[in-house]
Each structure stands twice: as structure tokens, then as C-alpha cells.
Write an enzyme that holds these catalytic residues in place. Sequence first.
Site, short mmCIF file in Angstrom:
data_model
loop_
_atom_site.label_atom_id
_atom_site.label_comp_id
_atom_site.label_asym_id
_atom_site.label_seq_id
_atom_site.Cartn_x
_atom_site.Cartn_y
_atom_site.Cartn_z
N GLU A 15 1.11 23.21 75.07
CA GLU A 15 0.30 22.50 76.07
C GLU A 15 -1.17 22.65 75.71
OE1 GLU A 15 -0.13 20.46 78.23
OE2 GLU A 15 1.23 20.52 79.93
N ASP A 16 -1.96 21.64 76.03
CA ASP A 16 -3.42 21.76 75.87
C ASP A 16 -3.98 22.67 76.96
OD1 ASP A 16 -2.74 19.94 77.84
OD2 ASP A 16 -4.20 18.42 77.26
N ILE A 17 -3.46 22.46 78.20
CA ILE A 17 -4.01 23.23 79.33
C ILE A 17 -2.94 23.38 80.41
CG2 ILE A 17 -4.98 21.15 80.45
CD1 ILE A 17 -7.42 22.91 81.20
N ASP A 73 -2.76 23.94 84.33
CA ASP A 73 -3.66 23.81 85.48
C ASP A 73 -2.85 24.18 86.73
OD1 ASP A 73 -6.26 22.36 86.45
OD2 ASP A 73 -4.70 21.27 87.47
N THR A 90 3.45 20.60 85.35
CA THR A 90 3.94 19.96 84.12
C THR A 90 4.88 20.89 83.35
OG1 THR A 90 1.90 18.70 83.98
CG2 THR A 90 3.24 18.80 81.99
N ASP A 138 -8.70 14.60 77.97
CA ASP A 138 -9.38 13.35 78.30
C ASP A 138 -9.86 13.28 79.74
OD1 ASP A 138 -6.68 13.18 79.38
OD2 ASP A 138 -7.20 11.11 79.86
P1 IMP Z 1 -0.70 20.74 85.42
O1 IMP Z 1 0.61 20.03 85.55
O2 IMP Z 1 -1.51 20.62 86.67
O3 IMP Z 1 -0.59 22.18 84.95
O4 IMP Z 1 -1.59 19.95 84.40
C1 IMP Z 1 -1.27 19.82 83.11
C2 IMP Z 1 -1.83 18.56 82.52
O5 IMP Z 1 -2.92 18.00 83.29
C3 IMP Z 1 -2.42 18.89 81.19
O6 IMP Z 1 -1.46 18.73 80.18
C4 IMP Z 1 -3.55 17.89 81.05
O7 IMP Z 1 -3.05 16.70 80.51
C5 IMP Z 1 -3.99 17.62 82.45
N1 IMP Z 1 -5.18 18.43 82.79
C6 IMP Z 1 -5.25 19.54 83.55
N2 IMP Z 1 -6.50 20.00 83.66
C7 IMP Z 1 -7.26 19.16 82.92
C8 IMP Z 1 -8.67 19.12 82.61
O8 IMP Z 1 -9.50 19.96 83.03
N3 IMP Z 1 -9.07 18.10 81.81
C9 IMP Z 1 -8.22 17.16 81.31
N4 IMP Z 1 -6.91 17.16 81.57
C10 IMP Z 1 -6.43 18.15 82.37
#
Ligand code: IMP
Length: 175
Positions: free
Chosen positions: A99-101, A103, A107, A159
Site C-alpha cells: 500500500e502507498d498509505i 489511513d 482498504t 494523488d
Molecule cells: P484507507 O482505506 O482510508 O486506509 O485509505 C487508503 C487509500 O486512500 C490509499 O490507498 C490512498 O489511495 C488513499 N489515501 C489515503 N490517504 C491519502 C492521502 O493523504 N493522499 C492521497 N491518497 C490518500
Amino acid sequence: MKINDKSFVPYIEEKAIQEAVQDIAQAINQDFAERKPVLVTVLNGAFMFASDLMKCLDIEVEISFVKVKSYEGTQSSGKVKQLFGLDTPLEGKDVILLEDIVDTGYTVQHLIKILEEKKPASINIASLLFKPDALQVPVSLKYKGIEIPNKFVVGYGLDYDGYGRQYKDIYRLKE
Ligand code: IMP
């Protein structure tokens, strides 16, 4: 730096990103020395991380891609849509989810469920960035690059509404 209606300021330099990638690669090289893991890369954001990480791996390794979407603008929608991927057979294999990030964690939580149905030998998560204050569900990250506060960031694959992925550095939303 401006993307559409928003301004971003420099946040994490290329050098720090590359060091984090190398540290993760070194740990994977050690932990999977006798294995042949599959890097399941979450598109679109993790493509740069996957590419740089793979170049630092000296073990035998496969790559596969899955595409999901949860973000609209600068907010997580809380719902994860799978758009394509995961056609690679994973039974008995060691999966490393890239994963890139992380949050909210929705996901990776969603993907882990889908991956488990494919009966891999193991599943571990590697994320370049991690926002611990944004986490909504328990997620166990085996390989963690850089922890950041709950701020929206772009660059190095990440992005804002499709733009800003091409930068070597990471930028944060200007407040
Ligand atoms: P999660 O499901 O909330 O953990 O988010 C995961 C996905 O949201 C990542 O794979 C990113 O594509 C997107 N995302 C979360 N935070 C950011 C951010 O700060 N900038 C850009 N994309 C983000």
C-alpha cells in the site's frame, strides 16, 4: 505547488522516501530469504513504491495488482470498491500486500478478507506511509515506512483527484 483548487507544500523529500523503501526491502529480503513471495500491489497509488521496492529485493519475487477506490477528493468515503485484479492464483503463497498509505484502514481490511478467500500461506502488509491518528479499524502492519499526522498528502504515487502522482517528493495540503 498547486493541483486544481488546492495548494501543497513540500513535506517528505525523495531521500527520506528512498531510505524508507530500502529499509522495508532489507527486512523483506531477510524475512523471505527462503520464500518466493507475491507482491500484491494496490493500484493506483502504490505503483511507484512497488517499482522502487522491487528493485531493492534480491529474493525471487512475483508481482500482481489489484485496483480499489475509497477516496473522493481529500476524504475517505469509508466504502471500498474493487475495480479489477487479483486474478493471480495465491493458494499456498506468501502474500505481501503493498500500500502507498494506510489511513482509515478500510482498504487493507477489505483486501485482507478477499485475499484470505484465496488461501495463501501468509499475508503481510507493507505500507510506505501510515496515519495512525486516522485509523478506524485494527490493522497489523508488518512493514511500515513513515508515520505521518492526519494530513492529506500527494506525490510519489499519491494523488489529489487523479493528479500529483508523478512527483519524487511528497507534498502536504497547505492549511
Ligand atoms: P484507507 O482505506 O482510508 O486506509 O485509505 C487508503 C487509500 O486512500 C490509499 O490507498 C490512498 O489511495 C488513499 N489515501 C489515503 N490517504 C491519502 C492521502 O493523504 N493522499 C492521497 N491518497 C490518500
